[in-house]
Motif scaffolding. Structure first.
Motif, PDB file in Angstrom:
ATOM      1  N   LEU A  12       0.822  -1.214   0.000  1.00 13.39           N
ATOM      2  CA  LEU A  12       0.000   0.000   0.000  1.00 13.39           C
ATOM      3  C   LEU A  12       0.857   1.264   0.000  1.00 13.39           C
ATOM      4  O   LEU A  12       0.586   2.205  -0.755  1.00 13.39           O
ATOM      5  CB  LEU A  12      -0.947   0.011   1.200  1.00 13.39           C
ATOM      6  N   SER A  13       1.895   1.284   0.822  1.00  7.92           N
ATOM      7  CA  SER A  13       2.736   2.481   0.851  1.00  7.92           C
ATOM      8  C   SER A  13       3.486   2.649  -0.469  1.00  7.92           C
ATOM      9  O   SER A  13       3.652   3.770  -0.959  1.00  7.92           O
ATOM     10  CB  SER A  13       3.687   2.465   2.044  1.00  7.92           C
ATOM     11  N   PHE A  14       3.907   1.549  -1.078  1.00  8.54           N
ATOM     12  CA  PHE A  14       4.575   1.632  -2.379  1.00  8.54           C
ATOM     13  C   PHE A  14       3.653   2.287  -3.410  1.00  8.54           C
ATOM     14  O   PHE A  14       4.063   3.208  -4.122  1.00  8.54           O
ATOM     15  CB  PHE A  14       4.985   0.234  -2.861  1.00  8.54           C
ATOM     16  N   GLU A  15       2.419   1.823  -3.489  1.00 11.36           N
ATOM     17  CA  GLU A  15       1.481   2.355  -4.487  1.00 11.36           C
ATOM     18  C   GLU A  15       1.083   3.793  -4.196  1.00 11.36           C
ATOM     19  O   GLU A  15       1.050   4.630  -5.100  1.00 11.36           O
ATOM     20  CB  GLU A  15       0.234   1.465  -4.578  1.00 11.36           C
ATOM     21  N   ILE A  16       0.790   4.108  -2.946  1.00  7.53           N
ATOM     22  CA  ILE A  16       0.348   5.463  -2.603  1.00  7.53           C
ATOM     23  C   ILE A  16       1.453   6.485  -2.844  1.00  7.53           C
ATOM     24  O   ILE A  16       1.233   7.510  -3.490  1.00  7.53           O
ATOM     25  CB  ILE A  16      -0.164   5.518  -1.148  1.00  7.53           C
ATOM     26  N   ILE A  17       2.650   6.195  -2.350  1.00 10.05           N
ATOM     27  CA  ILE A  17       3.768   7.123  -2.551  1.00 10.05           C
ATOM     28  C   ILE A  17       4.111   7.217  -4.038  1.00 10.05           C
ATOM     29  O   ILE A  17       4.368   8.308  -4.560  1.00 10.05           O
ATOM     30  CB  ILE A  17       4.986   6.715  -1.709  1.00 10.05           C
ATOM     31  N   GLY A  18       4.097   6.087  -4.730  1.00 13.23           N
ATOM     32  CA  GLY A  18       4.376   6.093  -6.165  1.00 13.23           C
ATOM     33  C   GLY A  18       3.400   6.979  -6.928  1.00 13.23           C
ATOM     34  O   GLY A  18       3.800   7.778  -7.777  1.00 13.23           O
ATOM     35  N   VAL A  22       4.478  10.085  -9.160  1.00 15.54           N
ATOM     36  CA  VAL A  22       4.401   9.972 -10.614  1.00 15.54           C
ATOM     37  C   VAL A  22       3.353  10.921 -11.215  1.00 15.54           C
ATOM     38  O   VAL A  22       3.523  11.380 -12.342  1.00 15.54           O
ATOM     39  CB  VAL A  22       4.171   8.511 -11.059  1.00 15.54           C
ATOM     40  N   THR A  23       2.307  11.224 -10.473  1.00 14.70           N
ATOM     41  CA  THR A  23       1.250  12.070 -11.030  1.00 14.70           C
ATOM     42  C   THR A  23       1.745  13.489 -11.315  1.00 14.70           C
ATOM     43  O   THR A  23       1.650  13.946 -12.457  1.00 14.70           O
ATOM     44  CB  THR A  23       0.010  12.063 -10.112  1.00 14.70           C
ATOM     45  N   PRO A  24       2.295  14.202 -10.335  1.00 13.55           N
ATOM     46  CA  PRO A  24       2.777  15.551 -10.682  1.00 13.55           C
ATOM     47  C   PRO A  24       3.978  15.536 -11.622  1.00 13.55           C
ATOM     48  O   PRO A  24       4.080  16.389 -12.512  1.00 13.55           O
ATOM     49  CB  PRO A  24       3.126  16.180  -9.327  1.00 13.55           C
ATOM     50  N   LEU A  25       4.874  14.560 -11.446  1.00 10.50           N
ATOM     51  CA  LEU A  25       6.033  14.486 -12.340  1.00 10.50           C
ATOM     52  C   LEU A  25       5.601  14.204 -13.776  1.00 10.50           C
ATOM     53  O   LEU A  25       6.131  14.789 -14.727  1.00 10.50           O
ATOM     54  CB  LEU A  25       7.016  13.416 -11.860  1.00 10.50           C
ATOM     55  N   GLY A  26       4.634  13.294 -13.950  1.00  7.71           N
ATOM     56  CA  GLY A  26       4.120  13.000 -15.285  1.00  7.71           C
ATOM     57  C   GLY A  26       3.412  14.190 -15.900  1.00  7.71           C
ATOM     58  O   GLY A  26       3.547  14.457 -17.097  1.00  7.71           O
ATOM     59  N   ALA A  27       2.659  14.925 -15.084  1.00  4.43           N
ATOM     60  CA  ALA A  27       1.959  16.118 -15.582  1.00  4.43           C
ATOM     61  C   ALA A  27       2.956  17.159 -16.079  1.00  4.43           C
ATOM     62  O   ALA A  27       2.770  17.767 -17.138  1.00  4.43           O
ATOM     63  CB  ALA A  27       1.066  16.698 -14.491  1.00  4.43           C
ATOM     64  N   ALA A 115       7.469   3.231 -16.924  1.00  4.69           N
ATOM     65  CA  ALA A 115       8.176   1.997 -16.564  1.00  4.69           C
ATOM     66  C   ALA A 115       9.565   2.314 -16.002  1.00  4.69           C
ATOM     67  O   ALA A 115       9.987   1.722 -14.999  1.00  4.69           O
ATOM     68  CB  ALA A 115       8.278   1.066 -17.766  1.00  4.69           C
ATOM     69  N   LEU A 116      10.275   3.242 -16.628  1.00  2.00           N
ATOM     70  CA  LEU A 116      11.598   3.635 -16.130  1.00  2.00           C
ATOM     71  C   LEU A 116      11.492   4.294 -14.762  1.00  2.00           C
ATOM     72  O   LEU A 116      12.297   4.021 -13.868  1.00  2.00           O
ATOM     73  CB  LEU A 116      12.292   4.567 -17.129  1.00  2.00           C
ATOM     74  N   PHE A 117      10.496   5.166 -14.599  1.00  5.95           N
ATOM     75  CA  PHE A 117      10.284   5.795 -13.293  1.00  5.95           C
ATOM     76  C   PHE A 117      10.077   4.731 -12.223  1.00  5.95           C
ATOM     77  O   PHE A 117      10.711   4.758 -11.171  1.00  5.95           O
ATOM     78  CB  PHE A 117       9.074   6.739 -13.321  1.00  5.95           C
ATOM     79  N   TYR A 118       9.176   3.779 -12.488  1.00  4.48           N
ATOM     80  CA  TYR A 118       8.856   2.772 -11.483  1.00  4.48           C
ATOM     81  C   TYR A 118      10.014   1.818 -11.218  1.00  4.48           C
ATOM     82  O   TYR A 118      10.148   1.301 -10.104  1.00  4.48           O
ATOM     83  CB  TYR A 118       7.574   2.014 -11.840  1.00  4.48           C
ATOM     84  N   MET A 119      10.873   1.604 -12.197  1.00  4.81           N
ATOM     85  CA  MET A 119      12.039   0.763 -11.972  1.00  4.81           C
ATOM     86  C   MET A 119      12.976   1.441 -10.961  1.00  4.81           C
ATOM     87  O   MET A 119      13.405   0.819  -9.981  1.00  4.81           O
ATOM     88  CB  MET A 119      12.778   0.492 -13.275  1.00  4.81           C
ATOM     89  N   PHE A 123      13.492   0.514  -6.721  1.00  4.30           N
ATOM     90  CA  PHE A 123      14.796   0.314  -6.103  1.00  4.30           C
ATOM     91  C   PHE A 123      14.951   1.214  -4.875  1.00  4.30           C
ATOM     92  O   PHE A 123      15.289   0.749  -3.788  1.00  4.30           O
ATOM     93  CB  PHE A 123      15.921   0.593  -7.113  1.00  4.30           C
ATOM     94  N   VAL A 124      14.679   2.509  -5.044  1.00  2.00           N
ATOM     95  CA  VAL A 124      14.839   3.474  -3.953  1.00  2.00           C
ATOM     96  C   VAL A 124      13.837   3.187  -2.828  1.00  2.00           C
ATOM     97  O   VAL A 124      14.192   3.189  -1.650  1.00  2.00           O
ATOM     98  CB  VAL A 124      14.693   4.920  -4.471  1.00  2.00           C
ATOM     99  N   PHE A 125      12.588   2.939  -3.191  1.00  6.15           N
ATOM    100  CA  PHE A 125      11.563   2.680  -2.184  1.00  6.15           C
ATOM    101  C   PHE A 125      11.918   1.456  -1.356  1.00  6.15           C
ATOM    102  O   PHE A 125      11.853   1.496  -0.121  1.00  6.15           O
ATOM    103  CB  PHE A 125      10.186   2.488  -2.829  1.00  6.15           C
ATOM    104  N   ASN A 126      12.270   0.362  -2.003  1.00  6.12           N
ATOM    105  CA  ASN A 126      12.563  -0.870  -1.279  1.00  6.12           C
ATOM    106  C   ASN A 126      13.798  -0.737  -0.398  1.00  6.12           C
ATOM    107  O   ASN A 126      13.837  -1.260   0.716  1.00  6.12           O
ATOM    108  CB  ASN A 126      12.680  -2.053  -2.235  1.00  6.12           C
ATOM    109  N   TRP A 127      14.790  -0.007  -0.862  1.00  6.80           N
ATOM    110  CA  TRP A 127      15.974   0.252  -0.045  1.00  6.80           C
ATOM    111  C   TRP A 127      15.562   1.055   1.190  1.00  6.80           C
ATOM    112  O   TRP A 127      15.925   0.708   2.321  1.00  6.80           O
ATOM    113  CB  TRP A 127      17.025   0.999  -0.860  1.00  6.80           C
ATOM    114  N   GLY A 128      14.792   2.112   0.981  1.00  3.70           N
ATOM    115  CA  GLY A 128      14.333   2.932   2.098  1.00  3.70           C
ATOM    116  C   GLY A 128      13.421   2.174   3.043  1.00  3.70           C
ATOM    117  O   GLY A 128      13.521   2.293   4.271  1.00  3.70           O
ATOM    118  N   TYR A 129      12.531   1.379   2.491  1.00  7.49           N
ATOM    119  CA  TYR A 129      11.601   0.602   3.322  1.00  7.49           C
ATOM    120  C   TYR A 129      12.373  -0.349   4.227  1.00  7.49           C
ATOM    121  O   TYR A 129      12.062  -0.482   5.405  1.00  7.49           O
ATOM    122  CB  TYR A 129      10.628  -0.174   2.434  1.00  7.49           C
ATOM    123  N   ASP A 130      13.383  -0.996   3.676  1.00  6.37           N
ATOM    124  CA  ASP A 130      14.183  -1.922   4.471  1.00  6.37           C
ATOM    125  C   ASP A 130      14.957  -1.202   5.575  1.00  6.37           C
ATOM    126  O   ASP A 130      15.263  -1.793   6.603  1.00  6.37           O
ATOM    127  CB  ASP A 130      15.139  -2.720   3.580  1.00  6.37           C
TER     128      ASP A 130
END
Length: 153
Positions: A12-18, A22-27, A115-119, A123-130
């Motif tokens: 849930l945190s991965f999807e919400i933060i993502g 991604v929404t403002p950056l994509g805009a 896809a590149l953004f999420y890749m 990586f960054v999210f999972n490192w931070g989450y751990d």
């Protein structure tokens, strides 16, 4: 190993933060209204989550039928990842083009950017989450009563 509760918090945190990133950056990147990119991002995340479940189920069944196991070599993992992305692209590309009223080429460029953004984000999210939620320290097998029995014959 992580608990079910921890895995749900992670997902849930991965999807919400993502989505919040991604929404403002994509805009900004694609010069489109944020609510349009938000809808594309939300639908994309939902489809990706569902596709992930279905795809992995299908892939595992195919692996058992073809190879007799679900153990994946490096080559099979590469094939697995590429086929996953191609399947997701096949579904998202027409949706992105239709919803935003853009060409398939522009939708492809946008999808590749997502896809590149999420890749990188994964990586960054999972490192931070751990770091924030470290894995529990596992006791050695001997402390859990799983040591090998020693026989003196």
């Amino acid at each position: 190993m992580r608990t079910v509760r921890d895995r749900i918090r992670h997902a849930l945190s991965f999807e919400i933060i993502g989505l919040m990133l991604v929404t403002p950056l994509g805009a900004i990147a694609f010069h489109m209204p944020m609510h349009h990119i938000g809808v594309v991002s939300l639908v994309g995340a939902t489809i990706a989550t569902a596709w992930n479940y279905v795809y992995n189920w299908l892939f595992d069944h195919a692996m058992v039928r073809i190879a007799g196991t679900v153990r994946k070599t490096v080559a099979v993992r590469v094939l697995h990842a590429v086929l996953f992305e191609l399947g997701l692209l096949a579904v998202l590309l027409p949706f992105i083009a239709w919803y935003l009223g853009i060409s398939l080429i522009d939708a492809l460029i946008m999808d590749i950017a997502f896809a590149l953004f999420y890749m990188v984000y994964a990586f960054v999210f999972n490192w931070g989450y751990d770091r924030v939620f470290p894995l529990p320290v596992e006791e050695p097998a001997s402390a859990l009563g799983m040591e090998s029995a020693v026989r003196a014959d």
